[in-house]
Design an enzyme around this catalytic site. Structure first.
Site, PDB file in Angstrom:
ATOM      1  NE  ARG A   8      10.746   6.840   3.108  1.00  0.00           N
ATOM      2  CZ  ARG A   8       9.534   6.316   3.207  1.00  0.00           C
ATOM      3  NH1 ARG A   8       8.566   6.991   3.806  1.00  0.00           N
ATOM      4  NH2 ARG A   8       9.269   5.137   2.700  1.00  0.00           N
ATOM      5  CD  GLU A  10       0.916  -3.345   4.247  1.00  0.00           C
ATOM      6  OE1 GLU A  10       1.154  -2.252   4.768  1.00  0.00           O
ATOM      7  OE2 GLU A  10       1.506  -3.778   3.239  1.00  0.00           O
ATOM      8  CG  HIS A  13       4.322   1.135   7.568  1.00  0.00           C
ATOM      9  ND1 HIS A  13       5.514   1.583   8.088  1.00  0.00           N
ATOM     10  CD2 HIS A  13       4.490   1.092   6.225  1.00  0.00           C
ATOM     11  CE1 HIS A  13       6.376   1.791   7.106  1.00  0.00           C
ATOM     12  NE2 HIS A  13       5.770   1.504   5.961  1.00  0.00           N
ATOM     13  NE  ARG A  61      -0.751   0.998   1.724  1.00  0.00           N
ATOM     14  CZ  ARG A  61       0.547   1.234   1.612  1.00  0.00           C
ATOM     15  NH1 ARG A  61       1.126   1.130   0.438  1.00  0.00           N
ATOM     16  NH2 ARG A  61       1.256   1.578   2.653  1.00  0.00           N
ATOM     17  CG  ASN A 105      -0.627  -0.599  -2.566  1.00  0.00           C
ATOM     18  OD1 ASN A 105      -0.552   0.614  -2.689  1.00  0.00           O
ATOM     19  ND2 ASN A 105       0.159  -1.274  -1.752  1.00  0.00           N
TER      20      ASN A 105
END
Length: 402
Positions: free
Chosen positions: A243, A387, A182, A91, A10
């Site tokens: 954000r 994940e 996600h 990923r 990742n």
């Protein structure tokens, strides 16, 4: 030892994480990451939580491309590790409309990832570094580099949910639409929730709140995603660490036309200087904000707005569930660890018959798994995401069906 181990790689926007996983039982043989702190790159990996390698490298510039290459060089040159690996799972945050499943990486896949860079500028470029480096350093894995996409899980969202009310040609020509993010986390949580509730996944209706430095929420109906909060990019939706989430688009025009702020600076404000950081004017560290919730009015305001926005999304998604809502699930760093945010959010959902259990909500901090609501309440769960395991299983299933 099981020989078909999977390397999960990742290469993110601010770090690299890797894990070597047995996809059958989920055991992580080795895991590691890079961290960048004060012009030093710290590279480390561990077995069963015991560090077996740690190295500090002085970096003059905080260029993550350089850090990625340094890390990958060290990792891929460890021949003892790679003798036990059968494939690499990369990923990929954004696959656009191109992919609804994992796929062997070839030139066409790479070009598609490049085309999606505009939608995930901070992520897809770094993913490509990992792909190119793995091709170069271990060429005998050429046909066993697999792209696993975060956006794939959201491909089940219907047009009425993913289209924006813009000229339709902007979708047909330029693929401007909601994509979500996600997805790997959502896929794992959906499977684990069905297992925990002992329900057929095809009848499972849940709302999943993935809360970390990046936050999103998804409505899962009959085991499929039907709506999600992140949009064309990961900027839309919930308030996040730095954000802004949803805002009036005219704010951008106001900043540019009236305040004379340049577009590049506006992008930085919305992505790096807003969210919990912007509201608190101090930090995006949710742990610190929660600890000082009753001591600092500005920090309290940041958390209250965060939970207000989250509860609004949960309420709106609940009406999409049809005849029943099986559970709300909290996951991600904040979702798994923040007693306060779960409490404030669930307390605002009385109309949906959610009642927090203070004891269960507090005790879940140690177990990170289980129910946090009262017996006469609808169910709210905390389930830690994995994940990496989802990536490993996808890769294993794909290479064994070639």
């Amino acid at each position: 030892m099981f020989k078909n181990l999977i390397l999960v790689l990742n290469c993110g926007s601010s770090s690299i994480k890797f894990a070597i996983i047995n996809p059958i039982n989920g055991n992580k043989i080795i895991k590691g990451l890079t961290e960048y702190k004060k012009k030093k790159c710290i590279i480390k990996w561990e077995i069963n939580n015991n560090f077996i390698y740690k190295k500090k490298i002085n970096i003059i510039y905080s260029n993550y491309k350089i850090l990625n290459l340094i890390f990958l060089n060290i990792l891929f040159k460890n021949k003892k590790i790679f003798k036990k690996i059968s494939a690499i799972g990369h990923r990929i945050v954004h696959g656009g409309e191109f992919f609804s499943n994992s796929i062997i990486i070839n030139d066409k896949v790479i070009n598609s990832i490049k085309e999606s860079i505009l939608f995930a500028t901070l992520h897809n470029k770094e993913h490509l570094i990992g792909i190119y480096k793995s091709f170069k350093l271990i060429p005998y894995f050429f046909k066993k580099n697999i792209a696993v996409f975060d956006t794939a899980f959201h491909q089940s969202i219907p047009k009425k949910a993913f289209l924006y009310a813009l000229p339709y040609s902007l979708y047909t020509k330029y693929k401007i639409r909601r994509y979500g993010a996600h997805g790997l986390s959502y896929k794992y949580i959906t499977l684990k929730t069905a297992e925990f509730l002992n329900k057929n996944i095809k009848t499972l209706n849940i709302i999943i709140c993935h809360l970390g430095n990046g936050c999103s929420i998804s409505a899962i109906k009959n085991g499929k995603c039907i709506d999600t909060s992140m949009g064309l990019t990961p900027l839309e939706g919930l308030i996040m660490g730095t954000r802004c989430g949803d805002i009036d688009p005219s704010i951008i025009f106001y900043l540019y036309n009236n305040l004379g702020i340049k577009i590049k600076k506006i992008i930085k404000i919305l992505n790096k200087e807003s969210g919990l950081l912007g509201l608190s004017e101090l930090t995006n560290d949710c742990r610190y904000i929660e600890k000082n919730y009753f001591k600092n009015k500005q920090l309290k305001l940041a958390i209250d707005i965060f939970c207000y926005k989250l509860s609004k999304y949960i309420g709106s998604y609940s009406i999409l569930m049809g005849n029943h809502l099986d559970a709300i699930v909290f996951t991600g760093g904040i979702g798994e660890n923040s007693i306060l945010i779960r409490k404030l959010t669930i307390n605002s959902l009385n109309i949906l018959n959610f009642k927090i259990s203070s004891i269960l909500n507090k005790n879940i901090y140690n177990t990170k798994f289980g129910i946090i609501t009262k017996s006469n309440s609808r169910i709210a769960l905390v389930i830690p995401s994995n994940e990496e395991l989802i990536i490993a299983k996808d890769v294993y299933n794909l290479i064994n069906h070639i």
